[in-house]
Motif scaffolding. Sequence first.
Motif, PDB file in Angstrom:
ATOM      1  N   LYS A 117      -3.273   6.572  -2.310  1.00 11.81           N
ATOM      2  CA  LYS A 117      -3.473   6.332  -0.706  1.00 11.81           C
ATOM      3  C   LYS A 117      -4.284   6.969   0.074  1.00 11.81           C
ATOM      4  O   LYS A 117      -5.042   6.627   0.963  1.00 11.81           O
TER       5      LYS A 117
ATOM      6  N   PHE B  52       0.825  -1.361  -0.058  1.00 12.67           N
ATOM      7  CA  PHE B  52       0.111   0.177   0.011  1.00 12.67           C
ATOM      8  C   PHE B  52       0.931   1.263   0.118  1.00 12.67           C
ATOM      9  O   PHE B  52       0.766   2.348  -0.763  1.00 12.67           O
ATOM     10  N   GLU B  53       2.114   1.212   0.698  1.00 10.75           N
ATOM     11  CA  GLU B  53       2.997   2.276   0.622  1.00 10.75           C
ATOM     12  C   GLU B  53       3.479   2.742  -0.499  1.00 10.75           C
ATOM     13  O   GLU B  53       4.030   3.853  -0.790  1.00 10.75           O
TER      14      GLU B  53
END
Length: 173
Positions: A13, A5-6
């Motif tokens: 995000k 996800f990062e």
Amino acid sequence: MGPAFEALADPVKSFHRTRGRRTLHGWVRTEAPASWPARLLARSLGTPLHPVSGAIRFELDATPACETWVRHFPGKTMRSRMRLVKGELTERLGPTLLYFQLLAEDGRLVMQLRALKFLGIPCPRWALPRIVAEEEGRDGCLHFRISAALPLIGQVAGYTGYLAIDAEVPSNQ
């Protein structure tokens, strides 16, 4: 998605970290279904039936259990519900339940179709639609590209555009 996800772009995000109710605005271009059987399917799913370009309003209601997405296209509203089930994202769209794996590729979010049920009946792998579902972030916006086509029937749905995540909406592209 865990640590992957990062790796996503900041607007992507930011959008997916949203909790509660939020309305976003942007621009969209839709495509028409490719055939009359595709048009019937599009109607049952609530996807756009005509090619148009214009403003889109997107309503998000995000709780820990699920997210409801309401897309107000020019002349058409489409609603779906997203849930995480056993590490996969499921999307309920009309009588269809789609199962996706989420991937991060070059800062983009890519949703890869794994399975589908229509009216509760599993779709055989050979008949699965070809789906492109991608989000990328640039210029403070979440840019999206969505298309779904079935073997022998052709494109059922297609739309591209963006939602402004930051306060300022860029000019149409």
